[in-house]
Design a protein around this motif. Sequence first.
Motif, PDB file in Angstrom:
ATOM      1  N   ALA A   1       0.812  -1.226   0.000  1.00  6.02           N
ATOM      2  CA  ALA A   1       0.000   0.000   0.000  1.00  6.02           C
ATOM      3  C   ALA A   1       0.839   1.267   0.000  1.00  6.02           C
ATOM      4  CB  ALA A   1      -0.926   0.004   1.217  1.00  6.02           C
ATOM      5  N   LEU A   2       2.141   1.130   0.189  1.00  7.93           N
ATOM      6  CA  LEU A   2       3.022   2.292   0.342  1.00  7.93           C
ATOM      7  C   LEU A   2       3.115   3.092  -0.953  1.00  7.93           C
ATOM      8  CD1 LEU A   2       4.882   3.443   2.606  1.00  7.93           C
ATOM      9  CD2 LEU A   2       6.767   2.213   1.505  1.00  7.93           C
ATOM     10  N   THR A   3       2.825   4.387  -0.870  1.00 11.61           N
ATOM     11  CA  THR A   3       2.968   5.282  -2.022  1.00 11.61           C
ATOM     12  C   THR A   3       4.030   6.326  -1.696  1.00 11.61           C
ATOM     13  OG1 THR A   3       1.295   6.880  -1.293  1.00 11.61           O
ATOM     14  CG2 THR A   3       0.527   4.972  -2.567  1.00 11.61           C
ATOM     15  N   TRP A   4       4.451   7.048  -2.724  1.00 16.09           N
ATOM     16  CA  TRP A   4       5.486   8.065  -2.509  1.00 16.09           C
ATOM     17  C   TRP A   4       4.957   9.237  -1.683  1.00 16.09           C
ATOM     18  CZ3 TRP A   4      10.312   6.974  -2.864  1.00 16.09           C
ATOM     19  CH2 TRP A   4      10.731   5.954  -3.725  1.00 16.09           C
ATOM     20  N   ALA A   5       3.633   9.371  -1.610  1.00 17.13           N
ATOM     21  CA  ALA A   5       3.065  10.417  -0.753  1.00 17.13           C
ATOM     22  C   ALA A   5       3.296  10.106   0.726  1.00 17.13           C
ATOM     23  CB  ALA A   5       1.569  10.545  -1.021  1.00 17.13           C
ATOM     24  N   ASP A   6       3.571   8.828   1.036  1.00 16.96           N
ATOM     25  CA  ASP A   6       3.801   8.423   2.428  1.00 16.96           C
ATOM     26  C   ASP A   6       5.238   8.671   2.876  1.00 16.96           C
ATOM     27  OD1 ASP A   6       1.168   7.381   2.610  1.00 16.96           O
ATOM     28  OD2 ASP A   6       1.828   5.531   1.632  1.00 16.96           O
ATOM     29  N   VAL A   7       6.110   9.043   1.925  1.00 14.03           N
ATOM     30  CA  VAL A   7       7.534   9.229   2.222  1.00 14.03           C
ATOM     31  C   VAL A   7       7.827  10.717   2.297  1.00 14.03           C
ATOM     32  CG1 VAL A   7       9.890   8.667   1.502  1.00 14.03           C
ATOM     33  CG2 VAL A   7       7.995   7.128   0.888  1.00 14.03           C
TER      34      VAL A   7
ATOM     35  N   PRO B   1      13.254   1.480  -3.496  1.00 14.52           N
ATOM     36  CA  PRO B   1      13.491   1.927  -4.875  1.00 14.52           C
ATOM     37  C   PRO B   1      13.660   3.446  -4.967  1.00 14.52           C
ATOM     38  CG  PRO B   1      11.672   0.365  -4.787  1.00 14.52           C
ATOM     39  CD  PRO B   1      11.996   0.722  -3.366  1.00 14.52           C
ATOM     40  N   LYS B   2      14.369   3.891  -5.985  1.00 14.09           N
ATOM     41  CA  LYS B   2      14.527   5.325  -6.228  1.00 14.09           C
ATOM     42  C   LYS B   2      13.224   5.885  -6.813  1.00 14.09           C
ATOM     43  CE  LYS B   2      18.801   5.081  -4.970  1.00 14.09           C
ATOM     44  NZ  LYS B   2      19.181   5.589  -3.618  1.00 14.09           N
ATOM     45  N   ARG B   3      12.925   7.105  -6.441  1.00 17.85           N
ATOM     46  CA  ARG B   3      11.652   7.681  -6.877  1.00 17.85           C
ATOM     47  C   ARG B   3      11.652   7.997  -8.362  1.00 17.85           C
ATOM     48  NH1 ARG B   3       8.029  12.207  -3.713  1.00 17.85           N
ATOM     49  NH2 ARG B   3       6.336  12.317  -5.259  1.00 17.85           N
ATOM     50  N   ASN B   4      12.713   8.589  -8.843  1.00 17.95           N
ATOM     51  CA  ASN B   4      12.857   8.886 -10.274  1.00 17.95           C
ATOM     52  C   ASN B   4      11.649   9.603 -10.862  1.00 17.95           C
ATOM     53  OD1 ASN B   4      15.415   7.702 -10.350  1.00 17.95           O
ATOM     54  ND2 ASN B   4      14.578   5.674 -10.812  1.00 17.95           N
ATOM     55  N   GLY B   5      11.170  10.640 -10.158  1.00 14.33           N
ATOM     56  CA  GLY B   5      10.102  11.479 -10.678  1.00 14.33           C
ATOM     57  C   GLY B   5       8.709  10.890 -10.596  1.00 14.33           C
ATOM     58  N   LYS B   6       8.546   9.795  -9.892  1.00 17.82           N
ATOM     59  CA  LYS B   6       7.216   9.186  -9.786  1.00 17.82           C
ATOM     60  C   LYS B   6       6.266  10.101  -9.028  1.00 17.82           C
ATOM     61  CE  LYS B   6       8.389   4.286 -10.191  1.00 17.82           C
ATOM     62  NZ  LYS B   6       9.813   4.398 -10.460  1.00 17.82           N
TER      63      LYS B   6
ATOM     64  N   GLU C   1       1.751   7.153  -6.820  1.00 18.06           N
ATOM     65  CA  GLU C   1       2.308   5.912  -7.360  1.00 18.06           C
ATOM     66  C   GLU C   1       2.913   5.060  -6.251  1.00 18.06           C
ATOM     67  OE1 GLU C   1       4.226   5.833 -11.316  1.00 18.06           O
ATOM     68  OE2 GLU C   1       4.153   8.035 -11.193  1.00 18.06           O
ATOM     69  N   LYS C   2       2.877   3.726  -6.447  1.00 22.56           N
ATOM     70  CA  LYS C   2       3.380   2.784  -5.451  1.00 22.56           C
ATOM     71  C   LYS C   2       4.906   2.818  -5.405  1.00 22.56           C
ATOM     72  CE  LYS C   2      -0.596   0.978  -4.157  1.00 22.56           C
ATOM     73  NZ  LYS C   2      -0.963  -0.404  -4.495  1.00 22.56           N
ATOM     74  N   VAL C   3       5.453   2.631  -4.198  1.00 18.27           N
ATOM     75  CA  VAL C   3       6.903   2.576  -4.027  1.00 18.27           C
ATOM     76  C   VAL C   3       7.435   1.245  -4.548  1.00 18.27           C
ATOM     77  CG1 VAL C   3       8.787   2.597  -2.338  1.00 18.27           C
ATOM     78  CG2 VAL C   3       6.839   4.154  -2.057  1.00 18.27           C
ATOM     79  N   PHE C   4       6.774   0.146  -4.194  1.00 19.23           N
ATOM     80  CA  PHE C   4       7.180  -1.191  -4.632  1.00 19.23           C
ATOM     81  C   PHE C   4       6.147  -1.759  -5.595  1.00 19.23           C
ATOM     82  CE2 PHE C   4       9.500  -0.736  -0.676  1.00 19.23           C
ATOM     83  CZ  PHE C   4      10.720  -1.360  -0.934  1.00 19.23           C
ATOM     84  N   GLN C   5       6.624  -2.477  -6.589  1.00 16.12           N
ATOM     85  CA  GLN C   5       5.757  -3.178  -7.541  1.00 16.12           C
ATOM     86  C   GLN C   5       5.968  -4.673  -7.329  1.00 16.12           C
ATOM     87  OE1 GLN C   5       3.601  -1.519  -9.466  1.00 16.12           O
ATOM     88  NE2 GLN C   5       4.379   0.458  -8.754  1.00 16.12           N
ATOM     89  N   LEU C   6       5.052  -5.304  -6.584  1.00 20.28           N
ATOM     90  CA  LEU C   6       5.234  -6.695  -6.196  1.00 20.28           C
ATOM     91  C   LEU C   6       4.144  -7.576  -6.778  1.00 20.28           C
ATOM     92  CD1 LEU C   6       6.047  -6.252  -2.376  1.00 20.28           C
ATOM     93  CD2 LEU C   6       7.663  -6.549  -4.260  1.00 20.28           C
ATOM     94  N   PRO C   7       4.464  -8.858  -7.013  1.00 18.93           N
ATOM     95  CA  PRO C   7       3.401  -9.811  -7.393  1.00 18.93           C
ATOM     96  C   PRO C   7       2.526 -10.118  -6.175  1.00 18.93           C
ATOM     97  CG  PRO C   7       5.510 -10.939  -7.156  1.00 18.93           C
ATOM     98  CD  PRO C   7       5.794  -9.474  -7.000  1.00 18.93           C
TER      99      PRO C   7
END
Length: 380
Positions: free
Chosen positions: A246-252, A285-290, A294-300
């Motif tokens: 559930a972690l998004t870049w807005a949480d960081v 992961p590095k944010r790279n302008g996300k 957007e989600k921080v991790f992309q997991l199965p």
Amino acid sequence: MTRNKKTTKAKEPIRLRMKNLKNGNKSLYLDTYRDGKRSYEFLKLYLVPETDKNTRRQNHATLTAAYKIKADRIIEFTNREAGISQAHKGQKIYLLDWMQQYKDNQQKRSRKDGYQIDMAIRILTTYAGDKVTMDKVDKGFCKGYIDYLLTAYKPNGKPVRQTTAHNYYRVVNGALNAAVREDIIKFNPFTKLCSSDKIHKPESKREYMTIDEVRKLIATPMRHPQVKAAYLFSCFCGLRISDINALTWADVYEDGGQTRLQVVMQKTKVPIYLPLSPEALRWMPKRNGKKPEEKVFQLPSTVTVNILLKPWAKSAGIDKHVTFHTARHTFATMMLTLGADLYTTSKLLGHTDVRMTQIYAKIINRKKDEAVNLVNGLFD
């Protein structure tokens, strides 16, 4: 010209309502609203589809009976408000009806124990039948229910595990506590049992990685780098996989040079503000302008993640039952091993009660015991 004053119709404290059933019948129940709280009493009365004169006559008699019960309850309600002594209303409510109402109330609160409540209802039915009223649920009834769970209840031909028995004990205990709060019974009879008569949850084993094993995992490649990064990130911050998903870049965010997370934990809905160590940031992961959403991790899926972890741990020479949750256990034991106090560790994990964290302290104490006993026999 005088105006006619508007008359305000007083709301009934008790209303007769109907619940549609799958078989086409309608179950009649009373809806009571008092002091800002709502409670229900299922009457075991049913309206059937009116197909002829007989069914209409039957429904008329059923409704007459239901309205009579409603009138009695309103009298009881009025007497109670006036302070007039009366029989306790638990005498009128069936235990199984209350269990069903308890389940409905839990669902409204988004609690996910509906299956366990359904199972407890089935067990109560086989234990005592469906005609037990709440006033008959006493110390002897509760002691018998516990004995039934531990000895007589054998769904697969053998007694259930203590963990399972504890779950069904806990459900009924919770329902009786709720009945006390709703003034249906005066006290929870489970509280009258001594501790040895109750079913206690067995202490679960917490699998975790040692610091040396974490080093091995870091050094071992994995065919899904994002899963490896997420697992190691959890080892250094303690987040569950549900929270990482559930972690998004807005949480960081940055606070005085310290990177932190602002997270509402998915399991408990408790907000935590978590500082991230350089080791944790190493695996994020590095944010790279996300964008913030957007989600921080992309997991199965979680199932796939746990499947991927097993060969990775084996390649690292680790012979343990590894799931993603072992990363959270690893973080907790690592913090306590390195000297963090129990209260701080509890807050970092987002525990609502420090007693939940004490299980990790017991693990550390066992490791201390093993360490000091290493010298045994060296000097004989």
